[in-house]
Structures are given as C-alpha cells and as structure tokens.
Write a protein that holds these residues in place. Structure first.
Motif, mmCIF file in Angstrom:
data_model
loop_
_atom_site.group_PDB
_atom_site.id
_atom_site.type_symbol
_atom_site.label_atom_id
_atom_site.label_comp_id
_atom_site.label_asym_id
_atom_site.label_seq_id
_atom_site.Cartn_x
_atom_site.Cartn_y
_atom_site.Cartn_z
ATOM 1 N N GLY A 6 32.071 46.470 -26.756
ATOM 2 C CA GLY A 6 31.001 46.652 -27.868
ATOM 3 C C GLY A 6 29.923 45.181 -26.879
ATOM 4 N N VAL A 7 30.930 43.928 -26.714
ATOM 5 C CA VAL A 7 30.203 42.746 -27.166
ATOM 6 C C VAL A 7 29.237 43.397 -25.892
ATOM 7 N N ALA A 8 29.345 43.384 -25.008
ATOM 8 C CA ALA A 8 28.615 43.777 -23.822
ATOM 9 C C ALA A 8 27.410 45.079 -23.649
ATOM 10 N N LEU A 9 28.218 46.022 -24.511
ATOM 11 C CA LEU A 9 26.846 47.239 -24.279
ATOM 12 C C LEU A 9 26.733 47.710 -25.526
ATOM 13 N N PHE A 10 27.282 46.971 -26.510
ATOM 14 C CA PHE A 10 26.170 47.549 -28.097
ATOM 15 C C PHE A 10 26.462 49.030 -27.854
ATOM 16 N N HIS A 11 27.353 49.805 -27.552
ATOM 17 C CA HIS A 11 27.325 51.248 -27.491
ATOM 18 C C HIS A 11 29.063 50.890 -28.755
ATOM 19 N N ASP A 58 10.679 53.003 -25.190
ATOM 20 C CA ASP A 58 10.188 53.749 -25.664
ATOM 21 C C ASP A 58 8.266 53.636 -25.981
ATOM 22 N N SER A 59 7.694 52.196 -25.606
ATOM 23 C CA SER A 59 6.491 51.593 -25.918
ATOM 24 C C SER A 59 6.020 51.812 -24.648
ATOM 25 N N ALA A 60 6.566 51.842 -23.388
ATOM 26 C CA ALA A 60 6.526 52.658 -22.590
ATOM 27 C C ALA A 60 5.906 54.516 -21.781
ATOM 28 N N THR A 91 9.327 62.002 -20.012
ATOM 29 C CA THR A 91 10.591 61.496 -19.458
ATOM 30 C C THR A 91 11.077 60.015 -18.565
ATOM 31 N N LEU A 92 10.768 59.491 -19.616
ATOM 32 C CA LEU A 92 11.060 58.149 -19.546
ATOM 33 C C LEU A 92 11.671 57.691 -20.923
ATOM 34 N N THR A 93 13.045 57.876 -20.904
ATOM 35 C CA THR A 93 13.876 57.809 -21.490
ATOM 36 C C THR A 93 15.690 58.059 -20.871
ATOM 37 N N TRP A 94 16.545 57.372 -21.647
ATOM 38 C CA TRP A 94 17.495 56.338 -21.027
ATOM 39 C C TRP A 94 18.330 56.434 -22.520
ATOM 40 N N GLU A 95 19.436 56.301 -22.041
ATOM 41 C CA GLU A 95 20.607 55.996 -23.963
ATOM 42 C C GLU A 95 20.809 54.605 -23.575
ATOM 43 N N SER A 96 20.597 53.944 -25.449
ATOM 44 C CA SER A 96 21.208 53.190 -25.273
ATOM 45 C C SER A 96 22.223 52.791 -26.612
ATOM 46 N N GLY A 128 18.386 51.437 -29.926
ATOM 47 C CA GLY A 128 18.036 51.546 -28.125
ATOM 48 C C GLY A 128 17.035 50.070 -28.340
ATOM 49 N N ARG A 129 17.407 49.297 -28.094
ATOM 50 C CA ARG A 129 16.913 47.695 -27.838
ATOM 51 C C ARG A 129 18.041 46.830 -27.084
ATOM 52 N N THR A 130 19.033 47.838 -26.936
ATOM 53 C CA THR A 130 19.872 46.671 -26.430
ATOM 54 C C THR A 130 20.617 47.296 -24.623
ATOM 55 N N GLY A 131 19.740 47.899 -24.486
ATOM 56 C CA GLY A 131 19.649 48.161 -22.504
ATOM 57 C C GLY A 131 20.654 49.073 -22.541
ATOM 58 N N ALA A 132 20.359 49.503 -20.988
ATOM 59 C CA ALA A 132 20.429 50.736 -20.592
ATOM 60 C C ALA A 132 22.710 50.680 -20.800
#
Length: 398
Positions: A140-145, A222-224, A232-237, A328-332
C-alpha cells in the motif's frame, strides 16, 4: 522561430522542459499555480510536509538523470539506527518483524510473476495466503491502493522487490521536495526556459500554442483529458487519506509502522531529516488507502488506531494536525493483463505529447513522471528536426 510549449510545472513538466532546452530549442513552461512543483510541492511554514511519503529510489532512472545534471542535492537515507523501530501490525498487535513468507516472496524476481494474474492469487501459490496477504498490504505504501492484491502480479512484484531491497533504495531530499523543485527550476531558467506561472491554459489556447511547435501536456491525467477534450485519457489510480501530525518529541517513537492487516503506513519523516519540524517536535504522516466511496473519516480512524499502538500519548503531544484526501493523484496502477504500455500513449499525434505519472512509461512512483517527461521532450525535439539523445533504458520494463 519554433518553440516547444510545456503545460504543467510539476516533475514531469520540469523534466520535459529541461530535456528539450538542452537541445537548444526555445521552451516555454506554463504553470496554472503561482509556484512550481505540482504534487512535489512542500508546504510553507514550520512543518515541511509533502503530499504523500515522497522518496527517490537511488537505483531508478531519475536518480541518474538528476545526478548527471548536479540536481540531486543533499539527500537523507533511512536512518541506520532506526532499524529496530520499523514496526508491523500483524493480528492487531505491533511486531518488530514481518512474516518470513513476505521476505521470501520479496526475493523472487519480477519476471517470474505473470502479468495476467492477480498478485494475491499468484503470491498465495508461492508462499501461502498469510504471507501473500501481508505482502499485498505492505505494498500500500508504494501503490496508494486499497487492494494491491487485485492488481497485476508482475506490476506489484517488481515494486515489492524494490521497496524491500537491502540496503534500502529510498532517499529523501533534505528540506523537502521543494528544494529539488527549486534546483530543477533554476536549471530550466539557466537553459533559457521561459517560465510563466499563474497562467491557466484552456482548450481554446492549444491551437495558438501548436502554431509555434509541439505541445507537451504534463498535467494530472484528469486535467489533460479536459484540456485535450479526449475522453480516452483515463487510467486507474488510488484514493488515499493523508494525516499529517507534529508531535512533541518522545524518545523511542518508531520510524515506520506498516499495517499488514490492511494497507496503511505511518512514517516519522524527522527521523531522517530533523529540519522538517522545529526543534523538539517530530513530523509524522499517516497514509491510508480508501475503498472508492468510503469517507475519509474511516481512514483517519484507522490511522489513529495505528498511532495508538505505536506513538503513546500522541494526542496530548500533538501541536499541529492536517488531513487531506488524494483521489486519483497517486500514480497509475495496472490491473491483471495490463502493463504500463497499455496506459495513455505519450504521443497523441498532431504534435501533442503527454507526460505524467499515469501515462505509458515505466518506473516506480515519480519515476513514471520523469521517464514520460524525457520521452515527450525527445519526441518534441525530433518533430522540429532537432537532435535529441535516445530515450534511456529505464527501470520497470516487464
């Protein structure tokens, strides 16, 4: 004269601007805020906190990139005398050691883990369910998931190996990440980059920028998506609650508490960099991933439970407190069957390029932002017929 425009002044944008300017092509960097840094900003005031437990990994590609340019600056390592203060919550109690199965799993090479399988199911077959679940929660510390075990086994295993490497890879910029951002900004300025802050670029502005040359969008994904009007500019975070505390110093406080019962992490940052808080105080941050839809208060309660276990009397010792939610601000993160290559591509066509930590570039945590910033800059320079170095071979390529 052709000019490269970079939208976004975080790590990806600064990396892209520096790389492009080193090819002697004019560059303008646009940042919507008054200060540069993005999520690498360090707060003002007596308590120098970052948005998350930021660390540089010394075997990663951005470490070498910064070092070659003299931008690395002073860094702090994991305190050697704090090893006995690295605690793990297992079965509701604090222990000094993780399960042996977790350590055995961490020694397995990443290429043995399949891309198409979930980490928990694959790891259970390797070391049993208890060790596999502990390893998933540790990450969890390296993935924020909130559920690392559900992600691609290859994705998680690579990060598990690096997060548990000995000696530890993690290094911390002394004085907070703002010091690193300032050095990068000075490098960009000295290379002739035109830096414009407090300038918000909208969809209608892009055509004007494109008439001058390639445009690198180095913002949050999200801003992009909004800026480029591209759904289409989506990915899970991930979605993570952050609790920052300043505590009056007490001898014996732990350096780290890793929750192996559920993803969660508490780190005392003043253990390696005492200057982050006034004399006599300690700066502590809890990072608790949240299931989508769950209120932040639930994560804060979990963080307080961990503090009760490891920081006796912390409530009466608290001199400052701040809560935040990083959504959504913690990387892919990559689901089974996907890799970084499946994320939104850097080259969007028509001279538009993408950089950031959720795009198609390899690496751990902020390394993705560095790698994509370099690749976007190299492609932009080549679009103008300039000479740019080959994109370096980078860590994290499954």
């Amino acid at each position: 004269m052709p000019r490269i425009h970079v939208v976004g002044g975080g790590l990806a944008g600064l990396t892209a601007a520096i790389t492009a300017a080193e090819s002697r092509i004019p560059v303008t960097l646009h940042e919507a805020h008054h200060t540069l840094g993005g999520r690498a900003r360090t707060s003002d005031g007596p308590y120098l906190t970052n948005e998350g437990p930021h660390a540089l990994y010394r075997r990663g590609p951005h470490w070498a990139w910064l070092a070659r340019r003299g931008l690395l600056g002073p860094v702090a390592s994991v305190p050697p005398l704090e090893g006995a203060r690295f605690h793990f919550r297992r079965g509701g109690t604090l222990r000094r050691t993780p399960p042996l199965a977790l350590l055995r799993l961490a020694r397995r090479t990443a290429h043995r883990a399949p891309v198409g399988a979930g980490f928990l199911s694959w790891a259970t077959g390797q070391v049993g369910e208890e060790g596999a679940r502990a390893a998933a929660h540790y990450m969890g510390v390296a993935l924020f998931h909130h559920d690392p075990g559900s992600l691609s086994a290859a994705f998680v295993q690579e990060r598990l190996r690096r997060a548990t490497a000995l000696p530890p890879e993690a290094r911390y910029p002394v004085g907070g990440w703002a010091q690193l951002v300032d050095r990068m900004a000075s490098r960009a300025w000295n290379l002739g980059v035109r830096i414009e802050t407090a300038v918000r670029i909208g969809p209608g502005d892009l055509s004007g920028l494109r008439r001058e040359g390639p445009v690198i969008i180095a913002t949050h994904l999200d801003s992009a998506r909004t800026l480029l009007e591209d759904p289409t500019l989506t990915w899970e975070s991930g979605r993570t609650a952050l609790l920052d505390l300043a505590l009056r110093t007490r001898r014996g406080d732990p350096f780290v508490i890793s929750d192996l019962d559920a993803p969660g992490w508490i780190e005392r940052f003043t253990a390696q960099d005492p200057g982050l808080a006034p004399t006599g105080e300690q700066l502590v941050q809890a990072q608790i991933p949240l299931v989508p839809g769950t209120p932040r208060a639930d994560a804060v309660r979990r963080a307080e439970d961990l503090l009760d276990l490891g920081f006796p009397g912390w409530r009466s010792r608290t001199t400052w407190r701040r809560e935040a939610l990083a959504s959504g601000r913690t990387g892919a993160v990559d689901r089974p069957g996907t890799t970084w290559r499946d994320r939104p591509a850097v080259d969007r066509g028509d001279g538009v390029l993408l950089a950031g930590d959720q795009v198609a570039a390899p690496g751990l945590l902020s390394e993705v932002a560095f790698n994509s910033g370099i690749e976007a800059a190299v492609l932009a320079v080549r679009l103008l017929g300039g000479t740019a170095p080959h994109t370096p071979r980078t860590a994290g390529t499954p």
